[in-house]
Motif scaffolding. Structure first.
Motif, PDB file in Angstrom:
ATOM      1  N   PHE A 115       0.829  -1.214   0.000  1.00  0.00           N
ATOM      2  CA  PHE A 115       0.000   0.000   0.000  1.00  0.00           C
ATOM      3  C   PHE A 115       0.860   1.260   0.000  1.00  0.00           C
ATOM      4  O   PHE A 115       0.527   2.249  -0.659  1.00  0.00           O
ATOM      5  CB  PHE A 115      -0.937   0.001   1.202  1.00  0.00           C
ATOM      6  N   SER A 116       1.969   1.231   0.750  1.00  0.00           N
ATOM      7  CA  SER A 116       2.865   2.383   0.790  1.00  0.00           C
ATOM      8  C   SER A 116       3.487   2.632  -0.583  1.00  0.00           C
ATOM      9  O   SER A 116       3.620   3.776  -1.039  1.00  0.00           O
ATOM     10  CB  SER A 116       3.968   2.162   1.838  1.00  0.00           C
ATOM     11  N   LEU A 117       3.871   1.533  -1.263  1.00  0.00           N
ATOM     12  CA  LEU A 117       4.459   1.650  -2.586  1.00  0.00           C
ATOM     13  C   LEU A 117       3.440   2.193  -3.583  1.00  0.00           C
ATOM     14  O   LEU A 117       3.758   3.058  -4.410  1.00  0.00           O
ATOM     15  CB  LEU A 117       4.982   0.292  -3.040  1.00  0.00           C
ATOM     16  N   ALA A 118       2.201   1.710  -3.455  1.00  0.00           N
ATOM     17  CA  ALA A 118       1.139   2.177  -4.353  1.00  0.00           C
ATOM     18  C   ALA A 118       0.830   3.655  -4.135  1.00  0.00           C
ATOM     19  O   ALA A 118       0.598   4.415  -5.078  1.00  0.00           O
ATOM     20  CB  ALA A 118      -0.118   1.336  -4.166  1.00  0.00           C
ATOM     21  N   ALA A 119       0.857   4.084  -2.849  1.00  0.00           N
ATOM     22  CA  ALA A 119       0.553   5.476  -2.538  1.00  0.00           C
ATOM     23  C   ALA A 119       1.660   6.422  -2.998  1.00  0.00           C
ATOM     24  O   ALA A 119       1.417   7.585  -3.318  1.00  0.00           O
ATOM     25  CB  ALA A 119       0.335   5.625  -1.027  1.00  0.00           C
ATOM     26  N   SER A 120       2.909   5.890  -3.041  1.00  0.00           N
ATOM     27  CA  SER A 120       4.037   6.741  -3.438  1.00  0.00           C
ATOM     28  C   SER A 120       4.227   6.848  -4.946  1.00  0.00           C
ATOM     29  O   SER A 120       5.012   7.670  -5.414  1.00  0.00           O
ATOM     30  CB  SER A 120       5.330   6.210  -2.791  1.00  0.00           C
ATOM     31  N   CYS A 121       3.519   6.004  -5.678  1.00  0.00           N
ATOM     32  CA  CYS A 121       3.654   6.035  -7.141  1.00  0.00           C
ATOM     33  C   CYS A 121       3.054   7.322  -7.697  1.00  0.00           C
ATOM     34  O   CYS A 121       1.968   7.739  -7.267  1.00  0.00           O
ATOM     35  CB  CYS A 121       2.945   4.837  -7.774  1.00  0.00           C
ATOM     36  N   PRO A 122       3.763   7.996  -8.623  1.00  0.00           N
ATOM     37  CA  PRO A 122       3.236   9.244  -9.192  1.00  0.00           C
ATOM     38  C   PRO A 122       1.985   8.971 -10.015  1.00  0.00           C
ATOM     39  O   PRO A 122       1.895   7.983 -10.723  1.00  0.00           O
ATOM     40  CB  PRO A 122       4.388   9.735 -10.082  1.00  0.00           C
ATOM     41  N   ARG A 123       1.024   9.897  -9.917  1.00  0.00           N
ATOM     42  CA  ARG A 123      -0.226   9.751 -10.653  1.00  0.00           C
ATOM     43  C   ARG A 123      -0.154  10.570 -11.950  1.00  0.00           C
ATOM     44  O   ARG A 123       0.443  11.603 -12.009  1.00  0.00           O
ATOM     45  CB  ARG A 123      -1.421  10.235  -9.807  1.00  0.00           C
TER      46      ARG A 123
END
Length: 313
Positions: free
Chosen positions: A305-313
Motif C-alpha cells: 500500500f505504501s508503494l502504491a501510494a508513493s507512485c506518481p499519478r
C-alpha cells in the motif's frame, strides 16, 4: 412427467435463494460486494506473499494456494447468480450446470486438502522445529499440492461421467442458487443409486481422512506444547496455529451445517442459505482471518500500500 434423454435437456431452472422480486436488488448488491471483497482480499494475500521473499516459506506457499482456490471457488457460483439476477432469469444451460458441478467439487475438495496440508505443516514446525526446512522442502510442498489436485480432479471427473448418464425432465427446477451435486441428483428422472453411493463414499473418504489428519496433527501439537516449560514459548508456538484453526472451524462448521440442513425434509431453502456460508462467507473471511492475526502478512500488505501510494499519478 416423462423423462427425456439428457441430450434433449438444454437447460435447468435455478430457483435461487428467494423468488420475491423485491429482494433481488438486495441480493445483487450484497453478493456483488461479497464477491469483490473475496477476490480483492485473496489477490492481495497472493500479491503480498509473492512480492516478499521473507514469506517464501511452506506455510505461506500453502496459504497462497488456498487464496487462489478460494477465488476460483467463489467464481464458480456467484457470477452466474449475479447474471441471472441482473437479467431476471433463472436459466442455466445443461453444460453450464455440469461445469458448475465439476469445478465446485474440485475447489471445495482442494480447500479441504489444503487445510489438511497446512495442519501437517504446523505439526512439523512445532513438533520437529529443527528438521522443519528439511522435511517441508520445496519438492515435498509442491508434491503435496499436485497430489491434491490430481486426486480431486479424478474424483470430480468420475462424478461428472456418472452424472452425464442420467436423464432429466424438461423444465427441471433446481431449488438452489447454483448446481450443487446433491441437489442435481435429487431432480434426476432416472435411477441415481450409483451416483449417490459414489457421493457418500467420496464425501466420507475426502471428508473423514483429511479431518482425521487435522485432528491428529493438532493432538500432536497440543501434546508437544504441554511438554514445553516456557509459557511464552507455548503461546508463541500456538499463536502460529490460531489463524489456521479459525479457518478449519469455519470450513467444517459450515459444511456440517449444510449436511444437517440437507437431511431435513422440505429444507431446500434452508440448505441454500447454509450453502451461502460455505461457498461465499468462508472464502471472504479467510483473508481477514490470516491477515488480522499475522504480522508478517500485515507488514507485507503495508509495504504494498505504501508503494502504491508513493507512485506518481
Amino acid at each position: 412427467m416423462e423423462a427425456g434423454n439428457h441430450t434433449e435437456v438444454s437447460e435447468f431452472l435455478l430457483l435461487g435463494l428467494s423468488e420475491d422480486p423485491e429482494l433481488q436488488p438486495l441480493f445483487f448488491g450484497v453478493f456483488l460486494s461479497m464477491y469483490l471483497v473475496t477476490v480483492l482480499g485473496n489477490l492481495l494475500i497472493i500479491l503480498a506473499i509473492s512480492s516478499n521473499s521473507h514469506l517464501h516459506t511452506p506455510m505461506y506457499f500453502f496459504l497462497a494456494n488456498l487464496s487462489f482456490v478460494d477465488i476460483c471457488f467463489i467464481s464458480t457460483t456467484i457470477p452466474k447468480m449475479l447474471v441471472n439476477i441482473q437479467e431476471q432469469s433463472k436459466d442455466i444451460s445443461y453444460i453450464g450446470c455440469l461445469t458448475q458441478v465439476y469445478f465446485f467439487i474440485i475447489f471445495s475438495g482442494m480447500d479441504n486438502f489444503l487445510l489438511t496440508v497446512m495442519a501437517y505443516d504446523r505439526f512439523v514446525a512445532i513438533c520437529h522445529p529443527l528438521h522443519y526446512m528439511v522435511i517441508m522442502n520445496p519438492r515435498l510442498c509442491g508434491l503435496l499440492v499436485l497430489t491434491s489436485w490430481f486426486i480431486i480432479f479424478w474424483v470430480s471427473l468420475l462424478h461428472i461421467l456418472l452424472l452425464w448418464q442420467l436423464t432429466f425432465c424438461v423444465g427441471t427446477e433446481i431449488p438452489h442458487f447454483f448446481c450443487e451435486l446433491a441437489q442435481v441428483l435429487k431432480v434426476a428422472c432416472s435411477d441415481t443409486l450409483i451416483n449417490n453411493i459414489l457421493l457418500y463414499v467420496a464425501t466420507a473418504l475426502l471428508g473423514v481422512f483429511p479431518l482425521t489428519g487435522i485432528l491428529f496433527s493438532y493432538s500432536q501439537i497440543v501434546s508437544s506444547l504441554m511438554r514445553m516449560s516456557s509459557a511464552g514459548g507455548k503461546y508463541k508456538a500456538f499463536s502460529t496455529c490460531g489463524s489456521h484453526l479459525s479457518a478449519v472451524f469455519l470450513f467444517y462448521g459450515t459444511s456440517l451445517g449444510i449436511y444437517l440442513s440437507s437431511t431435513e425434509t422440505h429444507s431446500s431453502q434452508r440448505s441454500s442459505i447454509a450453502s451461502v456460508m460455505y461457498t461465499v462467507v468462508t472464502p471472504m473471511l479467510n483473508p481477514f482471518i490470516y491477515t488480522l492475526r499475522n504480522n508478517d502478512v500485515k507488514g507485507a500488505l503495508g509495504r504494498i500500500f505504501s508503494l502504491a501510494a508513493s507512485c506518481p499519478r
